[in-house]
Scaffold this motif. Structure first.
Motif, mmCIF file in Angstrom:
data_model
loop_
_atom_site.group_PDB
_atom_site.id
_atom_site.type_symbol
_atom_site.label_atom_id
_atom_site.label_comp_id
_atom_site.label_asym_id
_atom_site.label_seq_id
_atom_site.Cartn_x
_atom_site.Cartn_y
_atom_site.Cartn_z
ATOM 1 N N LYS A 258 0.812 -1.210 0.000
ATOM 2 C CA LYS A 258 0.000 0.000 0.000
ATOM 3 C C LYS A 258 0.850 1.266 0.000
ATOM 4 C CE LYS A 258 -4.037 -2.104 2.191
ATOM 5 N NZ LYS A 258 -3.557 -3.479 1.940
ATOM 6 N N SER A 259 2.145 1.103 0.150
ATOM 7 C CA SER A 259 3.073 2.231 0.113
ATOM 8 C C SER A 259 4.439 1.713 -0.321
ATOM 9 C CB SER A 259 3.163 2.914 1.485
ATOM 10 O OG SER A 259 3.637 1.999 2.460
ATOM 11 N N THR A 277 -1.224 -1.841 -4.567
ATOM 12 C CA THR A 277 -2.307 -0.879 -4.315
ATOM 13 C C THR A 277 -1.738 0.418 -3.756
ATOM 14 O OG1 THR A 277 -2.704 -1.911 -2.151
ATOM 15 C CG2 THR A 277 -4.073 -2.647 -3.984
ATOM 16 N N LYS A 279 -1.272 4.193 -3.621
ATOM 17 C CA LYS A 279 -2.091 5.323 -4.049
ATOM 18 C C LYS A 279 -1.362 6.655 -4.017
ATOM 19 C CE LYS A 279 -6.496 3.287 -2.548
ATOM 20 N NZ LYS A 279 -7.726 3.496 -1.729
ATOM 21 N N HIS A 280 -0.298 6.752 -3.239
ATOM 22 C CA HIS A 280 0.291 8.059 -2.959
ATOM 23 C C HIS A 280 1.810 7.931 -2.920
ATOM 24 C CE1 HIS A 280 0.132 11.836 -0.138
ATOM 25 N NE2 HIS A 280 0.810 12.035 -1.259
ATOM 26 N N ASN A 300 -1.065 0.027 -10.329
ATOM 27 C CA ASN A 300 -1.317 0.363 -8.938
ATOM 28 C C ASN A 300 -2.618 1.164 -8.885
ATOM 29 O OD1 ASN A 300 0.933 -0.293 -6.756
ATOM 30 N ND2 ASN A 300 1.966 0.020 -8.717
ATOM 31 N N SER A 301 -2.767 1.953 -7.851
ATOM 32 C CA SER A 301 -3.930 2.840 -7.747
ATOM 33 C C SER A 301 -3.464 4.273 -7.557
ATOM 34 C CB SER A 301 -4.822 2.404 -6.577
ATOM 35 O OG SER A 301 -5.221 1.063 -6.718
ATOM 36 N N LEU A 302 -2.363 4.621 -8.186
ATOM 37 C CA LEU A 302 -1.751 5.934 -7.982
ATOM 38 C C LEU A 302 -2.714 7.057 -8.339
ATOM 39 C CD1 LEU A 302 1.946 5.711 -9.214
ATOM 40 C CD2 LEU A 302 1.138 6.333 -6.944
ATOM 41 N N GLN A 303 -2.928 7.946 -7.366
ATOM 42 C CA GLN A 303 -3.770 9.112 -7.580
ATOM 43 C C GLN A 303 -2.999 10.415 -7.414
ATOM 44 O OE1 GLN A 303 -6.955 8.704 -4.737
ATOM 45 N NE2 GLN A 303 -7.798 6.873 -5.709
ATOM 46 N N ASN A 324 -3.021 3.414 -13.937
ATOM 47 C CA ASN A 324 -3.190 3.987 -12.609
ATOM 48 C C ASN A 324 -4.393 4.938 -12.628
ATOM 49 O OD1 ASN A 324 -1.046 3.135 -10.574
ATOM 50 N ND2 ASN A 324 0.214 3.550 -12.376
ATOM 51 N N SER A 325 -4.471 5.815 -11.653
ATOM 52 C CA SER A 325 -5.597 6.750 -11.540
ATOM 53 C C SER A 325 -5.124 8.190 -11.560
ATOM 54 C CB SER A 325 -6.391 6.461 -10.251
ATOM 55 O OG SER A 325 -6.871 5.131 -10.245
ATOM 56 N N ASN A 348 -4.598 6.133 -17.897
ATOM 57 C CA ASN A 348 -4.823 6.996 -16.747
ATOM 58 C C ASN A 348 -5.931 7.982 -17.121
ATOM 59 O OD1 ASN A 348 -2.733 6.696 -14.378
ATOM 60 N ND2 ASN A 348 -1.550 6.408 -16.261
#
Length: 449
Positions: A258-259, A277, A279-280, A300-303, A324-325, A348
Protein backbone atom coordinates in the motif's frame (compact mmCIF):
# COMPACT_ATOMS: atom_id res chain seq x y z
CA UNK A 1 10.29 -95.57 -44.22
CA UNK A 2 13.23 -93.31 -43.69
CA UNK A 3 12.03 -91.03 -46.48
CA UNK A 4 8.58 -90.78 -44.85
CA UNK A 5 10.06 -89.85 -41.50
CA UNK A 6 12.22 -87.18 -43.16
CA UNK A 7 9.19 -85.66 -44.87
CA UNK A 8 7.19 -85.59 -41.62
CA UNK A 9 10.10 -83.94 -39.82
CA UNK A 10 10.42 -81.31 -42.55
CA UNK A 11 6.70 -80.49 -42.32
CA UNK A 12 6.91 -80.11 -38.55
CA UNK A 13 9.85 -77.71 -38.86
CA UNK A 14 8.04 -75.54 -41.43
CA UNK A 15 4.89 -75.33 -39.31
CA UNK A 16 6.87 -74.21 -36.23
CA UNK A 17 8.92 -71.52 -38.08
CA UNK A 18 6.18 -68.80 -38.42
CA UNK A 19 5.41 -69.05 -34.72
CA UNK A 20 9.04 -68.47 -33.88
CA UNK A 21 9.13 -65.51 -36.24
CA UNK A 22 5.94 -64.13 -34.72
CA UNK A 23 7.33 -64.44 -31.25
CA UNK A 24 10.59 -62.92 -32.38
CA UNK A 25 8.80 -60.01 -34.05
CA UNK A 26 6.72 -59.38 -30.94
CA UNK A 27 9.86 -59.42 -28.86
CA UNK A 28 11.59 -56.99 -31.17
CA UNK A 29 8.55 -54.72 -31.17
CA UNK A 30 8.42 -54.82 -27.38
CA UNK A 31 12.12 -54.11 -27.24
CA UNK A 32 11.67 -51.21 -29.60
CA UNK A 33 8.83 -49.94 -27.40
CA UNK A 34 11.03 -50.15 -24.37
CA UNK A 35 13.78 -48.29 -26.19
CA UNK A 36 11.33 -45.66 -27.34
CA UNK A 37 10.01 -45.38 -23.79
CA UNK A 38 13.49 -44.90 -22.45
CA UNK A 39 14.15 -42.32 -25.14
CA UNK A 40 11.04 -40.35 -24.26
CA UNK A 41 11.83 -40.52 -20.57
CA UNK A 42 15.37 -39.36 -21.27
CA UNK A 43 14.13 -36.43 -23.34
CA UNK A 44 11.67 -35.38 -20.65
CA UNK A 45 14.34 -35.59 -18.03
CA UNK A 46 16.69 -33.49 -20.09
CA UNK A 47 13.96 -30.92 -20.74
CA UNK A 48 13.25 -30.74 -17.02
CA UNK A 49 16.87 -30.06 -16.08
CA UNK A 50 18.00 -28.26 -19.21
CA UNK A 51 19.51 -24.88 -18.45
CA UNK A 52 20.03 -21.85 -20.61
CA UNK A 53 23.63 -20.96 -21.35
CA UNK A 54 24.49 -17.52 -22.72
CA UNK A 55 27.28 -14.97 -22.78
CA UNK A 56 27.11 -11.31 -21.82
CA UNK A 57 29.95 -8.77 -21.66
CA UNK A 58 32.46 -11.56 -22.26
CA UNK A 59 31.29 -13.66 -19.29
CA UNK A 60 29.38 -16.95 -19.41
CA UNK A 61 26.05 -17.43 -17.61
CA UNK A 62 24.21 -20.67 -16.85
CA UNK A 63 20.55 -19.97 -16.04
CA UNK A 64 19.01 -22.92 -14.17
CA UNK A 65 16.22 -21.04 -12.42
CA UNK A 66 12.76 -22.60 -11.94
CA UNK A 67 13.92 -26.12 -12.87
CA UNK A 68 12.72 -28.08 -9.79
CA UNK A 69 16.35 -28.99 -9.13
CA UNK A 70 17.45 -30.56 -5.86
CA UNK A 71 21.18 -30.65 -6.58
CA UNK A 72 23.86 -29.67 -9.10
CA UNK A 73 24.21 -31.76 -12.26
CA UNK A 74 27.57 -33.23 -13.19
CA UNK A 75 27.20 -32.59 -16.94
CA UNK A 76 26.98 -28.81 -16.63
CA UNK A 77 29.78 -26.77 -18.24
CA UNK A 78 32.54 -25.98 -15.78
CA UNK A 79 33.89 -22.81 -17.43
CA UNK A 80 30.93 -20.60 -16.46
CA UNK A 81 31.30 -17.37 -14.48
CA UNK A 82 27.75 -16.96 -13.15
CA UNK A 83 25.42 -19.76 -11.98
CA UNK A 84 21.73 -18.93 -11.45
CA UNK A 85 19.89 -21.48 -9.30
CA UNK A 86 17.11 -19.35 -7.84
CA UNK A 87 13.60 -20.77 -7.26
CA UNK A 88 14.51 -24.45 -7.14
CA UNK A 89 14.09 -27.11 -4.43
CA UNK A 90 17.61 -27.44 -3.06
CA UNK A 91 17.57 -28.22 0.68
CA UNK A 92 21.18 -28.96 1.64
CA UNK A 93 24.48 -27.63 0.27
CA UNK A 94 26.86 -30.58 0.51
CA UNK A 95 30.65 -30.47 0.76
CA UNK A 96 32.37 -29.81 -2.60
CA UNK A 97 29.01 -29.35 -4.29
CA UNK A 98 30.36 -26.57 -6.55
CA UNK A 99 34.07 -27.46 -6.60
CA UNK A 100 34.14 -28.09 -10.38
CA UNK A 101 33.13 -24.48 -11.15
CA UNK A 102 36.54 -22.99 -10.43
CA UNK A 103 35.93 -19.83 -12.50
CA UNK A 104 32.63 -18.97 -10.81
CA UNK A 105 32.25 -15.30 -9.83
CA UNK A 106 28.64 -15.31 -8.60
CA UNK A 107 26.27 -17.95 -7.27
CA UNK A 108 22.53 -17.26 -6.92
CA UNK A 109 20.77 -19.71 -4.57
CA UNK A 110 17.92 -17.55 -3.33
CA UNK A 111 14.33 -18.79 -2.99
CA UNK A 112 15.19 -22.44 -2.45
CA UNK A 113 14.56 -24.51 0.69
CA UNK A 114 18.13 -24.50 2.00
CA UNK A 115 18.29 -25.31 5.71
CA UNK A 116 21.88 -26.57 6.01
CA UNK A 117 25.22 -25.49 4.54
CA UNK A 118 28.07 -27.89 5.19
CA UNK A 119 31.43 -26.34 6.03
CA UNK A 120 33.14 -27.19 2.72
CA UNK A 121 30.14 -26.59 0.46
CA UNK A 122 31.90 -23.73 -1.34
CA UNK A 123 35.33 -25.36 -1.63
CA UNK A 124 37.10 -24.51 -4.88
CA UNK A 125 35.28 -21.20 -5.41
CA UNK A 126 38.32 -19.00 -4.90
CA UNK A 127 37.08 -16.48 -7.52
CA UNK A 128 33.56 -16.06 -6.10
CA UNK A 129 32.66 -12.50 -5.13
CA UNK A 130 28.82 -12.67 -4.92
CA UNK A 131 26.82 -15.25 -2.95
CA UNK A 132 23.03 -14.97 -2.71
CA UNK A 133 21.31 -17.09 -0.04
CA UNK A 134 18.35 -14.89 0.86
CA UNK A 135 14.78 -16.23 1.11
CA UNK A 136 15.73 -19.68 2.39
CA UNK A 137 15.35 -21.63 5.66
CA UNK A 138 18.77 -21.15 7.26
CA UNK A 139 18.82 -20.97 11.04
CA UNK A 140 22.51 -21.30 11.74
CA UNK A 141 25.90 -21.30 10.02
CA UNK A 142 29.50 -20.84 11.01
CA UNK A 143 32.37 -18.75 9.76
CA UNK A 144 33.87 -21.92 8.27
CA UNK A 145 31.55 -21.87 5.26
CA UNK A 146 33.06 -18.54 4.12
CA UNK A 147 36.72 -19.50 4.48
CA UNK A 148 37.04 -20.94 0.92
CA UNK A 149 35.81 -17.58 -0.46
CA UNK A 150 38.73 -15.12 -0.12
CA UNK A 151 37.24 -12.72 -2.70
CA UNK A 152 33.69 -12.67 -1.36
CA UNK A 153 32.38 -9.10 -1.49
CA UNK A 154 28.58 -9.43 -1.50
CA UNK A 155 26.73 -11.86 0.77
CA UNK A 156 22.93 -11.74 0.96
CA UNK A 157 21.43 -13.88 3.75
CA UNK A 158 18.32 -11.92 4.79
CA UNK A 159 14.84 -13.45 5.04
CA UNK A 160 16.19 -16.54 6.77
CA UNK A 161 14.95 -17.56 10.26
CA UNK A 162 18.30 -16.97 11.97
CA UNK A 163 18.56 -18.29 15.54
CA UNK A 164 20.80 -15.80 17.27
CA UNK A 165 22.39 -18.19 19.72
CA UNK A 166 25.95 -19.25 20.44
CA UNK A 167 26.21 -21.34 17.22
CA UNK A 168 25.91 -18.15 15.16
CA UNK A 169 28.65 -16.31 17.04
CA UNK A 170 31.52 -16.75 14.54
CA UNK A 171 29.42 -15.86 11.48
CA UNK A 172 28.08 -12.68 13.08
CA UNK A 173 31.55 -11.62 14.18
CA UNK A 174 32.74 -12.05 10.58
CA UNK A 175 30.01 -9.96 8.98
CA UNK A 176 30.46 -7.26 11.63
CA UNK A 177 34.08 -6.65 10.63
CA UNK A 178 34.13 -3.04 9.30
CA UNK A 179 35.79 -4.06 6.02
CA UNK A 180 32.94 -6.53 5.33
CA UNK A 181 30.38 -3.78 4.83
CA UNK A 182 28.46 -5.72 2.14
CA UNK A 183 28.28 -9.05 3.95
CA UNK A 184 25.03 -9.98 5.66
CA UNK A 185 23.26 -6.64 5.34
CA UNK A 186 19.56 -6.63 6.31
CA UNK A 187 19.67 -10.14 7.87
CA UNK A 188 17.73 -10.29 11.15
CA UNK A 189 17.26 -12.57 14.12
CA UNK A 190 14.11 -14.70 14.33
CA UNK A 191 14.96 -16.14 17.76
CA UNK A 192 15.16 -15.61 20.71
CA UNK A 193 12.18 -13.31 21.20
CA UNK A 194 14.33 -10.75 22.97
CA UNK A 195 16.36 -10.28 19.77
CA UNK A 196 13.67 -10.85 17.15
CA UNK A 197 13.87 -8.27 14.40
CA UNK A 198 17.36 -7.06 15.28
CA UNK A 199 19.90 -6.92 12.47
CA UNK A 200 22.85 -9.29 12.67
CA UNK A 201 25.08 -6.35 11.82
CA UNK A 202 24.05 -4.46 14.96
CA UNK A 203 23.49 -6.96 17.77
CA UNK A 204 25.88 -7.29 20.68
CA UNK A 205 27.79 -10.50 19.94
CA UNK A 206 28.80 -10.93 23.59
CA UNK A 207 25.16 -11.66 24.50
CA UNK A 208 24.77 -14.58 22.07
CA UNK A 209 26.17 -17.22 24.42
CA UNK A 210 24.47 -15.92 27.57
CA UNK A 211 21.85 -18.69 27.55
CA UNK A 212 24.52 -21.37 27.58
CA UNK A 213 26.10 -20.08 30.77
CA UNK A 214 24.77 -21.21 34.16
CA UNK A 215 22.18 -18.66 35.21
CA UNK A 216 23.33 -16.43 32.41
CA UNK A 217 19.87 -15.30 31.34
CA UNK A 218 18.89 -14.09 34.75
CA UNK A 219 19.06 -10.51 35.88
CA UNK A 220 20.76 -10.29 39.27
CA UNK A 221 20.27 -14.06 39.73
CA UNK A 222 16.57 -13.52 40.30
CA UNK A 223 15.16 -14.71 36.97
CA UNK A 224 14.08 -11.29 35.75
CA UNK A 225 11.42 -10.83 33.09
CA UNK A 226 12.50 -10.90 29.46
CA UNK A 227 12.32 -7.58 27.61
CA UNK A 228 9.40 -7.30 25.18
CA UNK A 229 10.19 -8.55 21.68
CA UNK A 230 10.98 -6.00 19.02
CA UNK A 231 8.32 -5.92 16.36
CA UNK A 232 10.00 -6.40 13.00
CA UNK A 233 9.57 -3.63 10.46
CA UNK A 234 8.29 -4.70 7.06
CA UNK A 235 10.98 -3.43 4.73
CA UNK A 236 11.92 -4.09 1.13
CA UNK A 237 14.38 -6.87 1.90
CA UNK A 238 11.88 -8.95 3.83
CA UNK A 239 8.96 -8.43 1.45
CA UNK A 240 10.61 -8.41 -1.98
CA UNK A 241 13.05 -10.49 -4.00
CA UNK A 242 16.48 -9.17 -4.91
CA UNK A 243 18.36 -10.46 -7.94
CA UNK A 244 21.96 -9.50 -8.58
CA UNK A 245 22.38 -10.99 -12.05
CA UNK A 246 22.73 -9.91 -14.73
CA UNK A 247 22.12 -6.58 -12.91
CA UNK A 248 20.74 -5.70 -9.45
CA UNK A 249 16.94 -6.01 -9.62
CA UNK A 250 14.34 -5.60 -6.84
CA UNK A 251 11.05 -7.43 -7.52
CA UNK A 252 8.22 -6.12 -5.33
CA UNK A 253 5.44 -6.88 -7.80
CA UNK A 254 2.12 -8.29 -6.63
CA UNK A 255 2.95 -8.05 -2.91
CA UNK A 256 -0.21 -6.19 -1.85
CA UNK A 257 1.88 -3.14 -0.96
CA UNK A 258 0.00 0.00 0.00
CA UNK A 259 3.07 2.23 0.11
CA UNK A 260 6.70 2.25 -0.99
CA UNK A 261 8.71 -0.15 1.23
CA UNK A 262 11.33 1.24 3.58
CA UNK A 263 15.06 0.50 3.47
CA UNK A 264 15.27 0.24 -0.31
CA UNK A 265 18.69 -1.17 -1.27
CA UNK A 266 21.01 1.51 -2.61
CA UNK A 267 22.63 -0.56 -5.38
CA UNK A 268 19.43 -1.51 -7.23
CA UNK A 269 19.35 -0.73 -10.97
CA UNK A 270 15.84 -2.00 -11.79
CA UNK A 271 12.82 -1.85 -9.44
CA UNK A 272 9.43 -3.48 -10.09
CA UNK A 273 6.58 -2.21 -7.88
CA UNK A 274 3.77 -3.12 -10.28
CA UNK A 275 0.43 -4.77 -9.43
CA UNK A 276 0.10 -3.38 -5.91
CA UNK A 277 -2.31 -0.88 -4.31
CA UNK A 278 0.00 2.13 -3.89
CA UNK A 279 -2.09 5.32 -4.05
CA UNK A 280 0.29 8.06 -2.96
CA UNK A 281 3.97 8.82 -3.63
CA UNK A 282 5.46 11.04 -0.94
CA UNK A 283 8.66 13.12 -1.14
CA UNK A 284 12.07 11.46 -1.05
CA UNK A 285 10.90 7.84 -0.85
CA UNK A 286 13.48 6.83 -3.49
CA UNK A 287 16.24 9.07 -2.17
CA UNK A 288 18.65 6.19 -1.42
CA UNK A 289 18.14 4.46 -4.78
CA UNK A 290 20.66 6.66 -6.51
CA UNK A 291 21.64 4.01 -9.11
CA UNK A 292 18.08 3.26 -10.23
CA UNK A 293 17.60 3.29 -14.01
CA UNK A 294 14.23 1.51 -14.47
CA UNK A 295 11.15 2.01 -12.28
CA UNK A 296 7.87 0.17 -12.84
CA UNK A 297 4.84 1.56 -10.97
CA UNK A 298 2.19 0.28 -13.35
CA UNK A 299 -1.10 -1.34 -12.31
CA UNK A 300 -1.32 0.36 -8.94
CA UNK A 301 -3.93 2.84 -7.75
CA UNK A 302 -1.75 5.93 -7.98
CA UNK A 303 -3.77 9.11 -7.58
CA UNK A 304 -1.23 11.62 -6.30
CA UNK A 305 2.49 12.17 -6.80
CA UNK A 306 3.94 14.89 -4.61
CA UNK A 307 6.72 17.23 -5.64
CA UNK A 308 10.14 15.69 -4.85
CA UNK A 309 8.68 12.16 -4.92
CA UNK A 310 11.41 11.24 -7.42
CA UNK A 311 14.18 13.18 -5.68
CA UNK A 312 17.52 11.38 -5.94
CA UNK A 313 16.68 9.49 -9.14
CA UNK A 314 19.23 11.40 -11.19
CA UNK A 315 20.01 8.46 -13.48
CA UNK A 316 16.50 7.11 -14.03
CA UNK A 317 15.99 6.36 -17.72
CA UNK A 318 12.66 4.47 -17.87
CA UNK A 319 9.50 4.87 -15.80
CA UNK A 320 6.17 3.07 -16.25
CA UNK A 321 3.11 4.79 -14.73
CA UNK A 322 0.49 3.09 -16.88
CA UNK A 323 -2.81 1.67 -15.57
CA UNK A 324 -3.19 3.99 -12.61
CA UNK A 325 -5.60 6.75 -11.54
CA UNK A 326 -3.49 9.81 -12.35
CA UNK A 327 -5.31 12.94 -13.59
CA UNK A 328 -2.42 15.40 -13.76
CA UNK A 329 1.06 16.07 -12.36
CA UNK A 330 1.73 18.66 -9.71
CA UNK A 331 4.16 21.36 -10.71
CA UNK A 332 7.78 20.26 -10.25
CA UNK A 333 7.17 16.49 -10.00
CA UNK A 334 9.47 15.66 -12.93
CA UNK A 335 12.21 18.20 -12.29
CA UNK A 336 14.66 15.65 -10.77
CA UNK A 337 14.57 13.30 -13.76
CA UNK A 338 17.44 14.70 -15.78
CA UNK A 339 18.19 11.57 -17.82
CA UNK A 340 14.69 10.17 -18.34
CA UNK A 341 14.27 8.71 -21.83
CA UNK A 342 11.03 6.71 -21.71
CA UNK A 343 7.76 7.49 -19.90
CA UNK A 344 4.68 5.23 -20.13
CA UNK A 345 1.41 7.00 -19.26
CA UNK A 346 -1.29 4.78 -20.80
CA UNK A 347 -4.67 4.09 -19.19
CA UNK A 348 -4.82 7.00 -16.75
CA UNK A 349 -7.89 9.29 -16.51
CA UNK A 350 -6.06 12.46 -17.63
CA UNK A 351 -8.15 15.61 -17.10
CA UNK A 352 -7.69 18.19 -19.84
CA UNK A 353 -7.83 21.51 -18.05
CA UNK A 354 -5.20 24.01 -16.95
CA UNK A 355 -3.67 21.50 -14.48
CA UNK A 356 -2.42 19.29 -17.31
CA UNK A 357 -0.28 22.07 -18.78
CA UNK A 358 2.76 21.40 -16.58
CA UNK A 359 3.16 17.86 -17.91
CA UNK A 360 2.90 19.00 -21.54
CA UNK A 361 5.25 21.91 -20.87
CA UNK A 362 7.86 19.59 -19.32
CA UNK A 363 7.65 17.11 -22.20
CA UNK A 364 7.95 19.94 -24.74
CA UNK A 365 11.17 21.11 -23.13
CA UNK A 366 12.57 17.56 -22.92
CA UNK A 367 12.35 16.35 -26.53
CA UNK A 368 14.61 13.38 -25.78
CA UNK A 369 11.87 11.75 -23.69
CA UNK A 370 9.76 9.18 -25.55
CA UNK A 371 6.27 9.02 -24.03
CA UNK A 372 2.96 7.33 -24.81
CA UNK A 373 -0.63 7.21 -23.59
CA UNK A 374 -1.28 10.91 -22.93
CA UNK A 375 -4.97 11.03 -23.92
CA UNK A 376 -7.79 13.13 -22.43
CA UNK A 377 -10.50 11.33 -20.44
CA UNK A 378 -12.32 14.40 -19.07
CA UNK A 379 -14.20 16.63 -19.78
CA UNK A 380 -16.49 14.78 -22.19
CA UNK A 381 -15.98 17.25 -25.05
CA UNK A 382 -12.27 16.41 -25.15
CA UNK A 383 -12.45 12.68 -24.40
CA UNK A 384 -10.15 10.75 -26.73
CA UNK A 385 -8.15 13.83 -27.70
CA UNK A 386 -4.38 13.85 -27.49
CA UNK A 387 -3.47 16.14 -24.61
CA UNK A 388 -1.07 18.02 -26.87
CA UNK A 389 -3.93 18.82 -29.27
CA UNK A 390 -6.05 20.07 -26.39
CA UNK A 391 -3.27 22.41 -25.25
CA UNK A 392 -2.98 23.80 -28.80
CA UNK A 393 -6.68 24.72 -28.81
CA UNK A 394 -6.26 26.32 -25.39
CA UNK A 395 -3.59 28.62 -26.81
CA UNK A 396 -5.29 29.13 -30.18
CA UNK A 397 -6.45 32.38 -31.79
CA UNK A 398 -9.09 34.25 -29.80
CA UNK A 399 -12.23 34.91 -31.99
CA UNK A 400 -12.68 38.59 -32.98
CA UNK A 401 -16.10 38.87 -31.37
CA UNK A 402 -14.50 37.83 -28.06
CA UNK A 403 -11.64 40.36 -28.18
CA UNK A 404 -11.63 43.13 -25.58
CA UNK A 405 -11.89 46.75 -26.93
CA UNK A 406 -8.64 48.46 -26.07
CA UNK A 407 -7.84 52.22 -26.39
CA UNK A 408 -5.84 52.60 -29.59
CA UNK A 409 -2.89 54.98 -29.84
CA UNK A 410 -1.76 57.06 -32.78
CA UNK A 411 0.57 54.33 -33.96
CA UNK A 412 -2.41 52.10 -34.78
CA UNK A 413 -4.40 52.62 -38.02
CA UNK A 414 -7.33 54.99 -37.32
CA UNK A 415 -5.85 56.32 -34.14
CA UNK A 416 -4.34 59.52 -35.63
CA UNK A 417 -7.63 60.71 -37.21
CA UNK A 418 -9.50 60.22 -33.96
CA UNK A 419 -6.87 62.30 -32.16
CA UNK A 420 -7.23 65.14 -34.71
CA UNK A 421 -11.00 65.16 -34.23
CA UNK A 422 -10.57 65.60 -30.51
CA UNK A 423 -8.21 68.54 -31.04
CA UNK A 424 -10.64 70.19 -33.48
CA UNK A 425 -13.44 70.10 -30.96
CA UNK A 426 -11.33 71.86 -28.34
CA UNK A 427 -10.32 74.69 -30.73
CA UNK A 428 -13.87 76.00 -30.92
CA UNK A 429 -14.10 76.65 -27.23
CA UNK A 430 -13.17 79.90 -25.47
CA UNK A 431 -10.35 78.76 -23.29
CA UNK A 432 -8.04 76.05 -24.28
CA UNK A 433 -7.07 73.56 -21.67
CA UNK A 434 -3.52 73.40 -20.48
CA UNK A 435 -1.33 71.45 -22.88
CA UNK A 436 -1.04 67.83 -21.92
CA UNK A 437 2.45 66.44 -21.84
CA UNK A 438 2.71 63.83 -24.52
CA UNK A 439 3.30 60.37 -23.19
CA UNK A 440 4.97 57.61 -25.15
CA UNK A 441 2.69 54.99 -26.57
CA UNK A 442 2.89 52.13 -24.03
CA UNK A 443 -0.06 50.10 -25.16
CA UNK A 444 1.09 46.72 -26.48
CA UNK A 445 -0.98 43.75 -27.45
CA UNK A 446 0.54 40.63 -25.98
CA UNK A 447 -0.54 37.14 -26.94
CA UNK A 448 -0.45 34.80 -23.99
CA UNK A 449 0.88 31.36 -24.86
Amino acid sequence: MRVLLALLLLLLLRSAEPRRRQRSGAGEEAARGRVRGRGRAGVNRRQTTQCKEYEEAGEKYLDCQDRQLTTVMQDWPTDIHHLLLARNKIQILRDNMFSQFTQLKSLDLQQNHISLVEERAFSGLSQLNTLLLQHNSLKSASEEVLLPLPRLTYLRIYDNPWHCHCSLDSLIRTIQVPSNRNLGNYAKCAEPLSMKGQKLKNINVDTLCVDSRPGGDRQGGGGGQRPPPIRPKMDATSMCYTYMLPRPHLDCSNKDLKSIPTDLPSDIVKMDLSRNTIKHLRPKQFLLSKDLKQLNLSNNSLQKIETAAFAGLLYLREMDLSNNSLQYFQYGVLEDLYFLRKLSLEHNPWVCDYSIHYLVYWLKHHPGVSYSGLVCSYPPEFRGWRVEDYVKTYNGECPKDKQTNLEIGPGVPGGENEAQEVVGETEGQGELPQPIQEKPNTIEIIRLN
